[in-house]
Design a protein around this motif. Structure first.
Motif, PDB file in Angstrom:
ATOM      1  N   GLU A 179      -6.296 -41.195  23.791  1.00  0.00           N
ATOM      2  CA  GLU A 179      -7.265 -41.813  24.709  1.00  0.00           C
ATOM      3  C   GLU A 179      -6.735 -43.136  25.245  1.00  0.00           C
ATOM      4  O   GLU A 179      -6.848 -43.434  26.444  1.00  0.00           O
ATOM      5  N   THR A 180      -6.159 -43.928  24.360  1.00  0.00           N
ATOM      6  CA  THR A 180      -5.617 -45.230  24.771  1.00  0.00           C
ATOM      7  C   THR A 180      -4.456 -45.039  25.729  1.00  0.00           C
ATOM      8  O   THR A 180      -4.350 -45.745  26.747  1.00  0.00           O
ATOM      9  N   ARG A 181      -3.596 -44.087  25.438  1.00  0.00           N
ATOM     10  CA  ARG A 181      -2.438 -43.813  26.302  1.00  0.00           C
ATOM     11  C   ARG A 181      -2.880 -43.243  27.650  1.00  0.00           C
ATOM     12  O   ARG A 181      -2.389 -43.646  28.708  1.00  0.00           O
ATOM     13  N   ASN A 182      -3.869 -42.337  27.646  1.00  0.00           N
ATOM     14  CA  ASN A 182      -4.326 -41.721  28.895  1.00  0.00           C
ATOM     15  C   ASN A 182      -5.130 -42.675  29.765  1.00  0.00           C
ATOM     16  O   ASN A 182      -5.364 -42.413  30.940  1.00  0.00           O
ATOM     17  N   ALA A 183      -5.537 -43.813  29.175  1.00  0.00           N
ATOM     18  CA  ALA A 183      -6.228 -44.841  29.957  1.00  0.00           C
ATOM     19  C   ALA A 183      -5.244 -45.708  30.729  1.00  0.00           C
ATOM     20  O   ALA A 183      -5.654 -46.659  31.409  1.00  0.00           O
ATOM     21  N   GLY A 184      -3.952 -45.387  30.629  1.00  0.00           N
ATOM     22  CA  GLY A 184      -2.948 -46.096  31.406  1.00  0.00           C
ATOM     23  C   GLY A 184      -2.198 -47.168  30.643  1.00  0.00           C
ATOM     24  O   GLY A 184      -1.542 -48.018  31.245  1.00  0.00           O
ATOM     25  N   ASN A 185      -2.257 -47.115  29.301  1.00  0.00           N
ATOM     26  CA  ASN A 185      -1.582 -48.128  28.491  1.00  0.00           C
ATOM     27  C   ASN A 185      -0.319 -47.573  27.846  1.00  0.00           C
ATOM     28  O   ASN A 185      -0.224 -46.379  27.591  1.00  0.00           O
ATOM     29  N   GLN A 186       0.629 -48.456  27.580  1.00  0.00           N
ATOM     30  CA  GLN A 186       1.728 -48.118  26.684  1.00  0.00           C
ATOM     31  C   GLN A 186       1.248 -48.369  25.268  1.00  0.00           C
ATOM     32  O   GLN A 186       0.573 -49.371  24.995  1.00  0.00           O
ATOM     33  N   VAL A 187       1.588 -47.462  24.352  1.00  0.00           N
ATOM     34  CA  VAL A 187       1.027 -47.550  22.995  1.00  0.00           C
ATOM     35  C   VAL A 187       2.133 -47.454  21.940  1.00  0.00           C
ATOM     36  O   VAL A 187       2.961 -46.548  21.976  1.00  0.00           O
ATOM     37  N   VAL A 188       2.094 -48.416  21.024  1.00  0.00           N
ATOM     38  CA  VAL A 188       2.920 -48.380  19.819  1.00  0.00           C
ATOM     39  C   VAL A 188       1.973 -48.267  18.639  1.00  0.00           C
ATOM     40  O   VAL A 188       0.988 -49.005  18.554  1.00  0.00           O
ATOM     41  N   VAL A 189       2.244 -47.333  17.733  1.00  0.00           N
ATOM     42  CA  VAL A 189       1.372 -47.098  16.584  1.00  0.00           C
ATOM     43  C   VAL A 189       2.146 -47.354  15.299  1.00  0.00           C
ATOM     44  O   VAL A 189       3.281 -46.902  15.143  1.00  0.00           O
ATOM     45  N   VAL A 190       1.523 -48.095  14.391  1.00  0.00           N
ATOM     46  CA  VAL A 190       2.084 -48.320  13.056  1.00  0.00           C
ATOM     47  C   VAL A 190       1.145 -47.664  12.049  1.00  0.00           C
ATOM     48  O   VAL A 190      -0.072 -47.847  12.124  1.00  0.00           O
ATOM     49  N   VAL A 191       1.700 -46.890  11.122  1.00  0.00           N
ATOM     50  CA  VAL A 191       0.863 -46.175  10.155  1.00  0.00           C
ATOM     51  C   VAL A 191       1.242 -46.511   8.722  1.00  0.00           C
ATOM     52  O   VAL A 191       2.392 -46.778   8.409  1.00  0.00           O
ATOM     53  N   SER A 192       0.202 -46.501   7.876  1.00  0.00           N
ATOM     54  CA  SER A 192       0.396 -46.611   6.428  1.00  0.00           C
ATOM     55  C   SER A 192       0.520 -45.209   5.839  1.00  0.00           C
ATOM     56  O   SER A 192       0.356 -44.205   6.540  1.00  0.00           O
ATOM     57  N   ALA A 193       0.786 -45.145   4.543  1.00  0.00           N
ATOM     58  CA  ALA A 193       0.820 -43.858   3.848  1.00  0.00           C
ATOM     59  C   ALA A 193      -0.583 -43.277   3.764  1.00  0.00           C
ATOM     60  O   ALA A 193      -1.579 -43.992   3.805  1.00  0.00           O
ATOM     61  N   MET A 194      -0.677 -41.973   3.662  1.00  0.00           N
ATOM     62  CA  MET A 194      -1.964 -41.284   3.646  1.00  0.00           C
ATOM     63  C   MET A 194      -2.744 -41.607   2.370  1.00  0.00           C
ATOM     64  O   MET A 194      -2.219 -41.454   1.252  1.00  0.00           O
ATOM     65  N   GLY A 195      -3.995 -42.051   2.535  1.00  0.00           N
ATOM     66  CA  GLY A 195      -4.889 -42.244   1.393  1.00  0.00           C
ATOM     67  C   GLY A 195      -4.271 -43.058   0.278  1.00  0.00           C
ATOM     68  O   GLY A 195      -3.836 -44.196   0.480  1.00  0.00           O
ATOM     69  N   ASP A 196      -4.229 -42.467  -0.920  1.00  0.00           N
ATOM     70  CA  ASP A 196      -3.706 -43.149  -2.105  1.00  0.00           C
ATOM     71  C   ASP A 196      -2.269 -42.750  -2.420  1.00  0.00           C
ATOM     72  O   ASP A 196      -1.829 -42.849  -3.578  1.00  0.00           O
ATOM     73  N   THR A 197      -1.519 -42.323  -1.403  1.00  0.00           N
ATOM     74  CA  THR A 197      -0.157 -41.827  -1.626  1.00  0.00           C
ATOM     75  C   THR A 197       0.717 -42.850  -2.334  1.00  0.00           C
ATOM     76  O   THR A 197       1.461 -42.516  -3.278  1.00  0.00           O
ATOM     77  N   THR A 198       0.667 -44.117  -1.900  1.00  0.00           N
ATOM     78  CA  THR A 198       1.525 -45.139  -2.500  1.00  0.00           C
ATOM     79  C   THR A 198       1.230 -45.301  -3.987  1.00  0.00           C
ATOM     80  O   THR A 198       2.145 -45.362  -4.822  1.00  0.00           O
ATOM     81  N   ASP A 199      -0.057 -45.342  -4.342  1.00  0.00           N
ATOM     82  CA  ASP A 199      -0.429 -45.449  -5.760  1.00  0.00           C
ATOM     83  C   ASP A 199       0.022 -44.222  -6.545  1.00  0.00           C
ATOM     84  O   ASP A 199       0.490 -44.336  -7.683  1.00  0.00           O
ATOM     85  N   ASP A 200      -0.113 -43.044  -5.937  1.00  0.00           N
ATOM     86  CA  ASP A 200       0.312 -41.811  -6.605  1.00  0.00           C
ATOM     87  C   ASP A 200       1.824 -41.816  -6.849  1.00  0.00           C
ATOM     88  O   ASP A 200       2.296 -41.388  -7.914  1.00  0.00           O
ATOM     89  N   LEU A 201       2.583 -42.297  -5.874  1.00  0.00           N
ATOM     90  CA  LEU A 201       4.039 -42.368  -6.027  1.00  0.00           C
ATOM     91  C   LEU A 201       4.428 -43.372  -7.107  1.00  0.00           C
ATOM     92  O   LEU A 201       5.364 -43.119  -7.888  1.00  0.00           O
ATOM     93  N   LEU A 202       3.717 -44.501  -7.164  1.00  0.00           N
ATOM     94  CA  LEU A 202       3.985 -45.480  -8.220  1.00  0.00           C
ATOM     95  C   LEU A 202       3.713 -44.880  -9.595  1.00  0.00           C
ATOM     96  O   LEU A 202       4.503 -45.066 -10.533  1.00  0.00           O
ATOM     97  N   ASP A 203       2.618 -44.151  -9.714  1.00  0.00           N
ATOM     98  CA  ASP A 203       2.290 -43.504 -10.994  1.00  0.00           C
ATOM     99  C   ASP A 203       3.377 -42.512 -11.387  1.00  0.00           C
ATOM    100  O   ASP A 203       3.780 -42.440 -12.558  1.00  0.00           O
ATOM    101  N   LEU A 204       3.847 -41.759 -10.392  1.00  0.00           N
ATOM    102  CA  LEU A 204       4.887 -40.763 -10.668  1.00  0.00           C
ATOM    103  C   LEU A 204       6.183 -41.437 -11.117  1.00  0.00           C
ATOM    104  O   LEU A 204       6.846 -40.977 -12.066  1.00  0.00           O
TER     105      LEU A 204
END
Length: 428
Positions: free
Chosen positions: A28-53
């Motif tokens: 939606e943001t891109r189709n409104a005529g903007n350039q878009v850069v997206v930064v994402v975190s890990a899904m849900g509790d993935t980081t904690d799960d990886l630390l536990d592992l």
């Protein structure tokens, strides 16, 4: 055409439905005529799960390999989001932190950015793509090793990219509608702030508010990046974090508004308190104590020293720190017992910190009285006190912390008539 950087936390991309919802938001943001850069975190509790592992397979996982493991969470998110956006007919390319030009020092687990050169990101934008970057990570140029920026580092990734790309705004999406006057999970009547100065946001973040990472706010202030904190679950207007208190403007951005007395209340239940009992009260002892801790990168927060009397005066020195560093600090102090000359060490992990924050404190009297009266009325005992121009902090028993937050929030008239909504689970 505007250039917008959007950061989505783990609760926003916790599952396939969440990833598709974020993809629609980006499209939606891109189709409104903007350039878009997206930064994402890990899904849900993935980081904690990886630390536990990691802790299951090794007693002490090597820091380099731990960074290699943890960064995989964000790479999963970025690739899945790129697929979902492409499925909507919008071209998208994903990049790791190193591919996006996030260059750091060599401190595994808590690396600092030393250079941001997003050449490939700019190239993707020029080719009409949405650029998706894995947050929380970078690369050390000397060792060529992958590094991580510490918990919450995806916020810093987003702001650093916004500054380097000269973006119009950096939008930080989470599972609440913005920055609230207190944690809505503890104070359901907390009110959303329309505007907050970066000075106030720095104090809130440094004292336990989880909505924004401290380094992200510092970076935004230094490079004059406007932050818009909002929910990925709604299209509601969020909270604008403005670099200067003098620029708290109306939506028309014409008439500055008078700063409210109090912006909000932060709390931190991850604190511990160490008391050095019977230390010699003469010049150089405090320096010796805190040099010892600083050399091992133990971060000290509040410090109180008692008044001493007598021919050979002794004093007690208490300080707070993050509980995760408590064992290290105690071991360092035990090893230096003869050098310091104290009588004993006391350790208490059952403490929490409450901080009242507001730029209006500078020009208003009676704030301290009202604050401590509210705590007294709620029968909350205060162990330690610390202040700045825009903050009063206290340490109290952790089992009284939530009650203290609610009492102070009500005393300063911060309660809203509407209940705040938390759409996800973590607020980040």
């Amino acid at each position: 055409m505007s250039l917008i950087v959007q950061k989505f936390g783990g609760s926003s991309v916790a599952d396939a439905d969440g990833v598709r919802r974020v993809a629609r938001r980006v499209a939606e943001t891109r189709n409104a005529g903007n350039q878009v850069v997206v930064v994402v975190s890990a899904m849900g509790d993935t980081t904690d799960d990886l630390l536990d592992l990691a802790n299951e397979v090794a007693r002490k996982p090597p820091a380099r390999e731990l960074d290699m493991l943890l960064t995989s969470g964000e790479r999963i998110s970025m690739a899945l989001l790129a697929m979902a956006i492409s499925d909507l007919g919008v071209p998208a390319q994903s990049f790791t932190g190193s591919q996006a030009g996030m260059i750091t020092d060599g401190a595994h687990g808590a690396a600092k950015l030393v250079e941001v050169s997003p050449l490939r990101v700019r190239e993707a934008l020029d080719n009409d793509n949405v650029a998706i970057i894995a947050g929380f990570q970078g690369m050390n140029r000397s060792s060529k090793d992958i590094t991580t920026l510490g918990r919450g580092g995806s916020d810093t990734t987003a702001v650093a990219l916004a500054a380097a790309l000269d973006a119009d705004v950096c939008e930080i999406y989470s599972d609440v509608d913005g920055v609230y006057s207190a944690d809505p999970r503890i104070v359901p009547s907390a009110r959303k702030l329309d505007r907050v100065s970066s000075e106030e946001m720095l104090e809130l973040a440094a004292n336990g508010a989880k909505i924004l990472h401290l380094r992200c706010v510092e970076y935004a202030r230094r490079f004059n990046v406007p932050l818009h904190v909002r929910s990925s679950f709604t299209h509601n207007e969020g909270t604008w974090v403005i670099p200067s208190p003098d620029e708290i403007l109306t939506p028309q951005k014409e008439i500055p508004l008078e700063q409210p007395l109090i912006a909000g209340i932060a709390h931190d239940r991850s604190q511990a308190k160490i008391t050095i009992v019977g230390a010699p009260d003469h010049p150089g002892i405090a320096s010796r104590i805190f040099r010892l801790l600083a050399d091992s990168e133990v971060y000290v927060d509040m410090i109180v020293q008692n008044v001493s009397t007598g021919e050979h005066p002794l004093t007690d020195v208490s300080f707070t720190l993050d509980e995760s560093q408590g064992a290290l600090a105690m071991n360092l102090l035990r090893a230096a017992e003869e050098k310091i000359g104290y009588t004993r060490l006391d350790y208490n992990s059952e403490v929490g910190k409450l901080s009242l924050v507001g730029a209006g404190m500078k020009t208003n009297t009676g704030v301290a009285f009202q604050f401590f009266q509210a705590l007294a009325d709620a029968n909350i005992n205060v162990d330690m006190i610390s202040t700045s121009e825009v903050r009063i902090s206290i340490v109290t028993s952790v089992d009284k912390l939530d009650e203290a937050v609610r009492a102070v929030h009500t005393a300063f008239g911060l309660d809203s008539s509407e209940e705040a909504t938390v759409y996800g689970g973590t607020g980040r």
